[in-house]
Scaffold this motif. Structure first.
Motif, PDB file in Angstrom:
ATOM      1  N   TYR A   1      43.522 -78.575  17.700  1.00 45.72           N
ATOM      2  CA  TYR A   1      42.208 -79.076  18.097  1.00 45.72           C
ATOM      3  C   TYR A   1      42.252 -79.468  19.570  1.00 45.72           C
ATOM      4  O   TYR A   1      43.308 -79.785  20.104  1.00 45.72           O
ATOM      5  N   PHE A   2      41.089 -79.472  20.131  1.00 47.60           N
ATOM      6  CA  PHE A   2      40.951 -79.909  21.503  1.00 47.60           C
ATOM      7  C   PHE A   2      39.623 -80.653  21.597  1.00 47.60           C
ATOM      8  O   PHE A   2      38.593 -80.133  21.255  1.00 47.60           O
ATOM      9  N   SER A   3      39.658 -81.884  22.107  1.00 47.38           N
ATOM     10  CA  SER A   3      38.435 -82.646  22.194  1.00 47.38           C
ATOM     11  C   SER A   3      38.560 -83.638  23.360  1.00 47.38           C
ATOM     12  O   SER A   3      39.514 -84.407  23.412  1.00 47.38           O
TER      13      SER A   3
ATOM     14  N   GLY B   1      39.307 -83.655  26.493  1.00 46.05           N
ATOM     15  CA  GLY B   1      40.443 -83.645  27.397  1.00 46.05           C
ATOM     16  C   GLY B   1      41.772 -83.863  26.713  1.00 46.05           C
ATOM     17  O   GLY B   1      42.806 -83.916  27.357  1.00 46.05           O
ATOM     18  N   SER B   2      41.751 -84.026  25.454  1.00 41.27           N
ATOM     19  CA  SER B   2      43.028 -84.155  24.761  1.00 41.27           C
ATOM     20  C   SER B   2      43.029 -83.226  23.559  1.00 41.27           C
ATOM     21  O   SER B   2      41.994 -82.833  23.048  1.00 41.27           O
ATOM     22  N   GLY B   3      44.176 -82.906  23.079  1.00 37.47           N
ATOM     23  CA  GLY B   3      44.269 -81.993  21.948  1.00 37.47           C
ATOM     24  C   GLY B   3      45.573 -82.190  21.196  1.00 37.47           C
ATOM     25  O   GLY B   3      46.437 -82.968  21.568  1.00 37.47           O
ATOM     26  N   GLY B   4      45.655 -81.493  20.156  1.00 38.02           N
ATOM     27  CA  GLY B   4      46.863 -81.589  19.346  1.00 38.02           C
ATOM     28  C   GLY B   4      46.956 -80.382  18.433  1.00 38.02           C
ATOM     29  O   GLY B   4      46.034 -79.586  18.312  1.00 38.02           O
TER      30      GLY B   4
END
Length: 163
Positions: A76-78, A80-83
């Motif tokens: 996921y990306f949301s 400016g951050s993601g995982g």
């Protein structure tokens, strides 16, 4: 009529000769039809023989296996951050069967020769052996039993030439 019999040396595989001779001697002795002697010079007849023993190995092998695998992943990306993550699982099962069987086959040829050198009886016997006897012992004993049966038959018919 044969009274004294000698069991001469056999021909064949040197490792089996003495055993074959002794088995024949014991089988003749248990038949109680002949007086057995170790000295062939004074015998009315001599039992001579040849032996052959063969062996083979039968091998059987088979197997089966089943394998499986599962994998999944995501990310996921949301803002400016993601995982992300990933997972996998693998498994398998197998079975193998192996067997080997040794089999022996013996051939024994016996002949009874009178004091004049004439062959008065001859017989060839094959044997695959048994659960309690080796192929060689079984073949020799069967051949001697055949000789004893024919001697008994001849004793019942005295007008024929007897072994």
């Amino acid at each position: 009529m044969i009274k004294k019999t000698c069991v001469a040396d056999f021909v064949g595989d040197p490792t089996l000769l003495e055993a074959a001779r002794e088995i024949a001697f014991a089988a003749l002795f248990s038949g109680k039809r002949f007086v057995l002697t170790e000295k062939c010079e004074g015998a009315d007849a001599v039992l001579k023989g040849a032996i052959l023993e063969r062996s083979d190995r039968r091998v059987r092998a088979e197997g089966e296996a089943a394998d499986f695998g599962v994998a999944s992943g995501g990310g996921y990306f949301s803002g400016g951050s993601g995982g992300g993550g990933f997972g996998a699982a693998v498994g398998g099962s197998g079975e193998t069967f192996y067997s080997a069987e040794d089999r022996a086959q013996a051939t024994v040829t016996l002949r009874l020769v009178n004091a004049d050198g004439e062959v008065i009886w001859a017989h060839t016997q094959d044997s695959p052996g048994g659960k309690t006897k080796s192929a060689l012992a079984d073949a020799v004993e069967r051949a001697v039993r055949q000789l004893l049966r024919e001697v008994a038959k001849q004793e019942k018919q005295p007008d024929r030439v007897s072994p």
